[in-house]
Scaffold this motif. Structure first.
Motif: not given
Length: 395
Positions: A277-280, A284-285, A194-199, A311-313
């Protein structure tokens, strides 16, 4: 035979590149954050700068992964297995690890710890990818002496380890059907950090030019069905010129998929970014309108639950995916835009209808986010660390 061991010292082994596997990254970072000192044996890639993480030490084995044929597969696996077995014996004798964790496939890696096991080390196996189903998918479902050999290795690998973690219910069903005790299996879902995948943490400007962007991320192999996605894009282009596809990732199947896009005259609607990189990925999403999983209906994809759905969720962006059992274990048509597997027309129609229905897009993202909240990495991390502690303690 046993020896006194250091309960905060861990040896991890994987025939995978660290930078290519977020699951390995999450678990190893969780260990060092919890006070463990981790040595990680992995293949060496001279083109990559490895991260400098306190108490995580990379031990690189000079075996290159090319995977061009069955013989090449066997050569790579056996070379890495032999060198890793020797390294494992030497390191365990010096450092007296409290735990050895193996990330498989291949299941052959479980035998690297045979000697340390005799001296009392505890062993945890992360069964991330089942080699048997991957083999059947890669080689057109052809059962052979080699596939039988994989099942034999699998059975003995199960006996070599104390506990097993795996990402989803589909894998559990497959392993139990082939004789693995259910009580030995624990599910640690492939949940994004969640530190990375947080809108809220991603700054993005989404163009209002009327284009509808479809995002594909991940490894590009035949079973991932990118060529089918391009056929669907051809269908969408016939309906409207506003559809575009962004492709992120690389793999052996990209040249063939690219030829399909060129032959169908849709390559000018494709933006190929390669590996990033994963952080990108979160950015992109958010820049896309819908994610796409075009997987074929094959032995591996039938039991797999793709991380991309979560990841999209997490980013509150809808995703379209095929109606395959491993996916339907966790989601339904109220949370994901579903379509018939390997049917380019059905895929295109599902995306086209979604593009015209903003209310449905909102409903899908809200319901998918509720599912994601039940399996965040924060929850999975706590469960994983508890399993590690229990295995080391012999519980």
């Amino acid at each position: 035979m046993t020896m006194k061991r250091n309960p905060k010292s861990v040896l991890a082994i994987a025939f995978k590149y660290y930078y290519q596997d977020p699951r390995i990254q999450r678990q190893l970072k969780a260990l060092v954050q919890d006070g463990y000192v981790v040595d990680f044996i992995c293949p060496h890639d001279e083109h990559v700068v490895y991260p400098n993480i306190k108490n995580l030490h990379f031990i690189k084995i000079n075996v290159k992964k090319k995977r061009a044929s069955k013989l090449r597969y066997m050569f790579e696996y056996l070379s890495f297995f032999t060198l890793t077995t020797l390294k494992c014996i030497i390191l365990d004798f010096k450092k007296k690890y409290g735990l050895i964790q193996i990330f498989v496939m291949p299941e052959l890696l479980a035998f690297c710890v045979a000697i340390p096991r005799l001296f009392g080390v505890r062993v945890l196996m992360d069964w991330e990818d089942p080699a048997y189903e991957v083999y059947l998918s890669k080689f057109q479902n052809k059962k052979s002496l080699f596939s039988f050999f994989l099942q034999v290795i699998e059975r003995y690998a199960i006996k070599m380890v104390d506990e097993i973690i795996t990402p989803n219910e589909g894998f559990v069903r497959a392993f139990v059907a082939r004789g693995c005790p259910r009580e030995k299996l624990n599910i640690i879902t492939n949940s994004p950090e969640s530190d990375i995948f947080d809108p809220q943490k991603v700054n993005v400007f989404k163009s209002q030019n009327g284009q509808y962007t479809i995002l594909y991320t991940g490894t590009i192999t035949k079973r991932q069905g990118l060529d089918i996605a391009f056929r669907a894009l051809r269908n969408l282009k016939d309906k409207s010129n506003r559809f575009r596809m962004v492709v992120v990732g690389d793999g052996e199947f990209w040249p063939e998929a690219q030829r399909v896009a060129l032959d169908l005259d849709v390559y000018d609607h494709v933006n190929y970014l390669g590996r990033v990189p994963l952080e990108t990925i979160p950015k992109l999403i958010l820049e896309s309108d819908v994610g796409l999983i075009p997987n074929r209906n094959e032995p591996f994809t039938r039991i797999n639950f793709p991380t991309r759905i979560l990841e999209h969720a997490a980013m509150r962006v809808p995703i379209a995916a095929p109606e395959l059992p491993g996916i339907l274990d966790y989601v339904d048509d109220s949370s994901v835009c579903l379509f018939e597997p390997e049917n380019a027309e059905a895929m295109a129609n599902a995306i086209f209808e979604l593009s015209r229905n903003p209310v449905k897009q909102q409903q899908l993202t809200e319901n998918a986010y509720k599912i994601y909240q039940q399996m965040t990495w924060e929850r999975m991390k706590e469960e994983y660390l508890q399993i590690v502690k229990n295995v080391i303690a012999g519980k």
